[in-house]
Design a protein around this motif. Structure first.
Motif, PDB file in Angstrom:
ATOM      1  N   LYS A 105       2.237   9.839 -10.390  1.00 11.96           N
ATOM      2  CA  LYS A 105       2.095  10.147 -11.443  1.00 11.96           C
ATOM      3  C   LYS A 105       0.797  11.565 -11.380  1.00 11.96           C
ATOM      4  O   LYS A 105       0.685  12.127 -12.582  1.00 11.96           O
ATOM      5  N   ASP A 106       0.258  11.992 -10.045  1.00 14.98           N
ATOM      6  CA  ASP A 106      -0.813  13.020  -9.957  1.00 14.98           C
ATOM      7  C   ASP A 106       0.483  13.906 -10.793  1.00 14.98           C
ATOM      8  O   ASP A 106      -0.263  15.330 -11.095  1.00 14.98           O
ATOM      9  N   LYS A 108       1.328  -1.531   0.001  1.00 15.08           N
ATOM     10  CA  LYS A 108      -0.349   0.070   0.497  1.00 15.08           C
ATOM     11  C   LYS A 108       0.888   1.560  -0.090  1.00 15.08           C
ATOM     12  O   LYS A 108       0.202   2.462  -0.394  1.00 15.08           O
ATOM     13  N   LEU A 159       1.946   1.555  -3.267  1.00 13.10           N
ATOM     14  CA  LEU A 159       1.598   2.012  -4.350  1.00 13.10           C
ATOM     15  C   LEU A 159       0.504   3.066  -3.892  1.00 13.10           C
ATOM     16  O   LEU A 159       0.411   4.226  -5.090  1.00 13.10           O
ATOM     17  N   GLU A 160       1.063   3.611  -2.782  1.00 17.17           N
ATOM     18  CA  GLU A 160       1.285   5.584  -2.666  1.00 17.17           C
ATOM     19  C   GLU A 160       1.757   6.306  -3.250  1.00 17.17           C
ATOM     20  O   GLU A 160       1.658   7.513  -3.890  1.00 17.17           O
ATOM     21  N   LYS A 161       3.027   5.844  -3.392  1.00 13.26           N
ATOM     22  CA  LYS A 161       4.103   6.326  -3.671  1.00 13.26           C
ATOM     23  C   LYS A 161       3.930   6.641  -5.087  1.00 13.26           C
ATOM     24  O   LYS A 161       4.677   8.170  -5.514  1.00 13.26           O
ATOM     25  N   PHE A 190       1.914   3.669 -14.968  1.00 12.50           N
ATOM     26  CA  PHE A 190       1.339   3.758 -13.575  1.00 12.50           C
ATOM     27  C   PHE A 190       0.665   2.304 -13.731  1.00 12.50           C
ATOM     28  O   PHE A 190       0.813   1.646 -12.647  1.00 12.50           O
ATOM     29  N   ASP A 191      -0.029   1.973 -14.083  1.00  8.25           N
ATOM     30  CA  ASP A 191      -0.785   0.695 -14.411  1.00  8.25           C
ATOM     31  C   ASP A 191      -0.016  -0.748 -14.916  1.00  8.25           C
ATOM     32  O   ASP A 191      -0.298  -1.961 -14.059  1.00  8.25           O
ATOM     33  N   ASN A 220      -0.654   6.786 -17.373  1.00  6.92           N
ATOM     34  CA  ASN A 220      -1.764   6.490 -16.881  1.00  6.92           C
ATOM     35  C   ASN A 220      -0.966   4.859 -16.552  1.00  6.92           C
ATOM     36  O   ASN A 220      -1.363   3.623 -16.734  1.00  6.92           O
ATOM     37  N   LYS A 253       1.005   6.737  -7.203  1.00  9.55           N
ATOM     38  CA  LYS A 253      -0.141   7.523  -7.570  1.00  9.55           C
ATOM     39  C   LYS A 253       0.423   8.877  -6.821  1.00  9.55           C
ATOM     40  O   LYS A 253       0.361   9.823  -7.785  1.00  9.55           O
ATOM     41  N   LEU A 254       0.748   9.189  -6.335  1.00  9.55           N
ATOM     42  CA  LEU A 254       1.710  10.391  -6.277  1.00  9.55           C
ATOM     43  C   LEU A 254       3.126  10.980  -7.634  1.00  9.55           C
ATOM     44  O   LEU A 254       2.695  12.247  -8.033  1.00  9.55           O
ATOM     45  N   LYS A 274       1.896  -0.992 -11.076  1.00 12.76           N
ATOM     46  CA  LYS A 274       0.976  -1.646  -9.764  1.00 12.76           C
ATOM     47  C   LYS A 274       0.471  -3.700 -10.509  1.00 12.76           C
ATOM     48  O   LYS A 274       1.033  -4.479  -9.468  1.00 12.76           O
TER      49      LYS A 274
END
Length: 380
Positions: A359-360, A349, A352-354, A369-370, A366, A356-357, A373
């Protein structure tokens, strides 16, 4: 013997409307001189017999019958016919003052309250019908000037102007508080109404001006409505001013933002980085402040992001995924105790949060990221 030939001419001033010649009881052959802008009326035995325009005229038998010599002897050589000439000045007489002798009451059209006002001004007159003016006004007087005419018409003006003024003000589209800016309109309306009245006396009202409106200052009702009227427009003006100030403030703020943005863009260009790079710095700072595990994984993410800013994101992404799939060294003292399933899920988790950061911040697409992941899921 009476003079056989005499000269009759105007000897008054230009402010005189009607002037009677002092030469009377003249005979056939008398010369009558009439100047421009004048007319002369010949009277005999109290009757106006003829009207003469500008020029030199010889008074002949059609004006004075040749019976004088037959009737003069019984009267000691004096003619029994009384002859006179009146000169009428037809030039426009200006600056004739007028004014109401008292205030006139009417219903104020805007605020609907009774109001008393007075008025004064100037007018100019011109003789239109000499015979009518002479017969109606002069009578047996020798002359009539502007002062005398004004006195004669004073009562007449009051009887006419006052009701006209009240009717015009009451039916107008402007109120007492705007009348000063509508003097021309008020003067025109009163002028039109007074023209027929002056025409009855043989006069043409050439111009009529209202120069002053006497308002009832000191009257409580008047001053109360005046205060309401002023506040009404003052409040509107203040509201409009506040609105304009607000618009100016917004425009100033927007312009300030544009200037600051332009300055920041110039600074980035000079220092060699972009907005995306700046966002990456922000993400790295957040990751560094993340107290999730405080282990090598967090440190690796932070260092990897900083390294990615300097030389690319590949090594950082690889570091994250390698941590997720790295084999456990069973001989190492740190690995003597196998991680439980809950620990693996916590690490997953956090990583994964990192991602997402990243990607943002625009550091990963995207698709990337996928893909990362998916690799992390396969490693579980």
């Amino acid at each position: 013997m009476a003079d056989l030939f005499k000269i009759v001419k105007y000897e008054g001033d230009n402010s005189t409307f009607i002037w009677r010649s002092g030469v009377e009881d003249f005979n056939t052959g008398t010369q009558l001189i009439v100047h421009e802008s004048q007319e002369a009326i010949f009277f005999m035995n109290g009757q106006a017999l003829d009207l003469f325009g500008p020029g030199r005229h010889t008074l002949e038998t059609q004006n004075i019958p040749l019976i004088r010599k037959f009737l003069s002897k019984p009267t000691n050589e004096q003619t029994p016919f009384h002859c006179q000439v009146y000169f009428i000045n037809k030039a426009e007489q200006m600056s004739i003052k007028w004014g109401t002798d008292s205030q006139v009451q009417y219903m104020e059209p805007t605020y609907k309250f009774p109001l008393k006002i007075g008025a004064s001004g100037e007018m100019s007159l011109r003789v239109e019908d000499s015979r009518k003016l002479l017969v109606k006004l002069l009578g047996t007087e020798k002359s009539l000037d502007k002062t005398g005419l004004t006195q004669m018409f004073r009562v007449f003006l009051m009887a006419k102007v006052k009701p006209y003024l009240a009717q015009t003000m009451q039916s107008s589209e402007f109120g007492i508080f705007e009348v000063d800016s509508h003097m021309g309109e008020l003067s025109t309306n009163l002028h039109k109404q007074l023209i027929p009245d002056f025409a009855d006396y043989g006069l043409s009202l050439e111009r009529f001006f209202v120069t002053t409106i006497v308002k009832p200052d000191g009257d409580k009702a008047y001053e109360s409505f005046q205060d309401i009227h002023i506040r009404q427009y003052a409040d509107v003006a203040n509201a409009q001013l506040r609105q304009q100030v607000g618009i100016i403030d917004q425009q100033t703020s927007a312009q300030k933002m544009v200037i600051e943005s332009a300055a920041m863009a110039q600074k980035r260009a000079q220092e060699g980085y972009t907005y995306q790079s700046e966002r990456a710095y922000d993400v790295a700072e957040k990751v560094a402040q993340n107290e999730g595990t405080g282990n090598f994984s967090s440190a690796g993410i932070g260092l990897g992001m900083m390294g990615g800013i300097a030389g690319g994101m590949g090594a950082m992404v690889a570091g994250i995924t390698n941590d997720a799939v790295a084999p456990v060294d069973l001989k190492s003292p740190a690995s003597t105790t196998a991680p439980t399933g809950s620990d693996d899920m916590t690490i997953f988790k956090q990583k994964l949060e990192k991602l997402k950061l990243m990607k943002d911040a625009g550091m990963l697409s995207n698709e990337e990221f996928d893909e990362e992941k998916k690799k992390m899921l396969n490693s579980l």
